[in-house]
Design a protein around this motif. Structure first.
Motif, PDB file in Angstrom:
ATOM      1  N   SER A 101     -27.073  22.748  35.532  1.00 53.15           N
ATOM      2  CA  SER A 101     -27.590  22.212  36.789  1.00 53.15           C
ATOM      3  C   SER A 101     -26.731  22.698  37.956  1.00 53.15           C
ATOM      4  N   GLU A 102     -27.227  22.496  39.155  1.00 52.70           N
ATOM      5  CA  GLU A 102     -26.539  22.969  40.355  1.00 52.70           C
ATOM      6  C   GLU A 102     -25.135  22.384  40.475  1.00 52.70           C
ATOM      7  N   ASP A 103     -24.957  21.152  39.955  1.00 55.92           N
ATOM      8  CA  ASP A 103     -23.627  20.527  40.038  1.00 55.92           C
ATOM      9  C   ASP A 103     -22.732  20.907  38.855  1.00 55.92           C
ATOM     10  N   GLY A 104     -23.190  21.860  38.005  1.00 59.46           N
ATOM     11  CA  GLY A 104     -22.381  22.341  36.895  1.00 59.46           C
ATOM     12  C   GLY A 104     -22.567  21.560  35.614  1.00 59.46           C
ATOM     13  N   HIS A 105     -23.415  20.544  35.632  1.00 58.37           N
ATOM     14  CA  HIS A 105     -23.640  19.711  34.449  1.00 58.37           C
ATOM     15  C   HIS A 105     -24.461  20.499  33.423  1.00 58.37           C
ATOM     16  N   PRO A 106     -23.985  20.602  32.171  1.00 56.00           N
ATOM     17  CA  PRO A 106     -24.753  21.325  31.141  1.00 56.00           C
ATOM     18  C   PRO A 106     -25.953  20.505  30.686  1.00 56.00           C
ATOM     19  N   LEU A 107     -27.056  21.201  30.465  1.00 52.31           N
ATOM     20  CA  LEU A 107     -28.292  20.571  30.003  1.00 52.31           C
ATOM     21  C   LEU A 107     -28.743  21.291  28.743  1.00 52.31           C
ATOM     22  N   SER A 108     -29.322  20.567  27.804  1.00 53.55           N
ATOM     23  CA  SER A 108     -29.851  21.217  26.606  1.00 53.55           C
ATOM     24  C   SER A 108     -30.948  20.354  26.005  1.00 53.55           C
ATOM     25  N   GLY A 109     -31.775  20.983  25.194  1.00 50.78           N
ATOM     26  CA  GLY A 109     -32.860  20.271  24.538  1.00 50.78           C
ATOM     27  C   GLY A 109     -33.780  21.261  23.861  1.00 50.78           C
TER      28      GLY A 109
END
Length: 192
Positions: A101-109
């Motif tokens: 995400s733009e704030d550097g938070h990793p996303l997965s799914g």
């Protein structure tokens, strides 16, 4: 007393606001999760609730676990588009995505879909002259369309010329088809 009540309400509100609202999440996909697609596809879109960063990717796995070759990824604000090296054949696929995400938070799914495209005509038996008949039929269609256009702009008398031309063309198709079948029948009889 009023200050304490107001402070308690604000604290409760901040405590119960889900953390997911503070981060970007996967909003929708194309194809959608669980969908059955009846046509070949070569692109997959992941739409996020906010902007995502470079390095966001996904992989496409076939039902046997084989990873499908990806050609490229394009990020356009909140949309991640992946182009496959070739259209996906009929199978069930799982898309495993890893994004930032733009704030550097990793996303997965992950999500899955099925391709069940209609196969083209696989009849291997060809009849001699069939291609000729198809070509003539295609030519007839073009001629009829042209004549219809001309007839629409002329008097009603030209409808008879249209009928005559169509009759002649249908006779030619019939003769070519009969000749082709007779030739095939004679060849088969000689081979026996």
């Amino acid at each position: 007393m009023l200050k304490q009540l107001l402070f308690t309400l604000v604290a409760a509100f901040l405590f119960f606001v889900p953390k997911t609202y503070a981060h970007t999440y996967l909003d929708s996909t194309n194809p959608t999760d669980g969908a059955t697609i009846t046509e070949e596809i070569q692109k997959i879109d992941l739409n996020y609730s906010g902007k995502i960063e470079e390095g966001s990717i996904f992989k496409v796995l076939a039902s046997d676990g084989a990873e499908m070759a990806m050609e490229s990824f394009i990020i356009n604000d909140s949309v991640l588009t992946g182009t496959l090296a070739s259209p996906l054949p009929n199978d069930t696929y799982k898309v495993e995505w890893d994004s930032i995400s733009e704030d550097g938070h990793p996303l997965s799914g992950s999500f899955s879909f099925t391709i069940n495209a209609v196969a083209s005509d696989t009849n291997n038996e060809t009849v001699p002259g069939a291609d000729t008949s198809k070509q003539i039929a295609s030519d007839v269609t073009k001629i009829v369309d042209t004549l219809k256009t001309e007839t629409d702009s002329e008097d009603g008398n030209s409808i008879w010329s249209l009928i005559i031309v169509i009759t002649i063309i249908l006779l030619i198709i019939t003769v070519v088809t009969i000749y082709s079948y007779k030739r095939t029948y004679v060849k088969r009889k000689k081979n026996k």
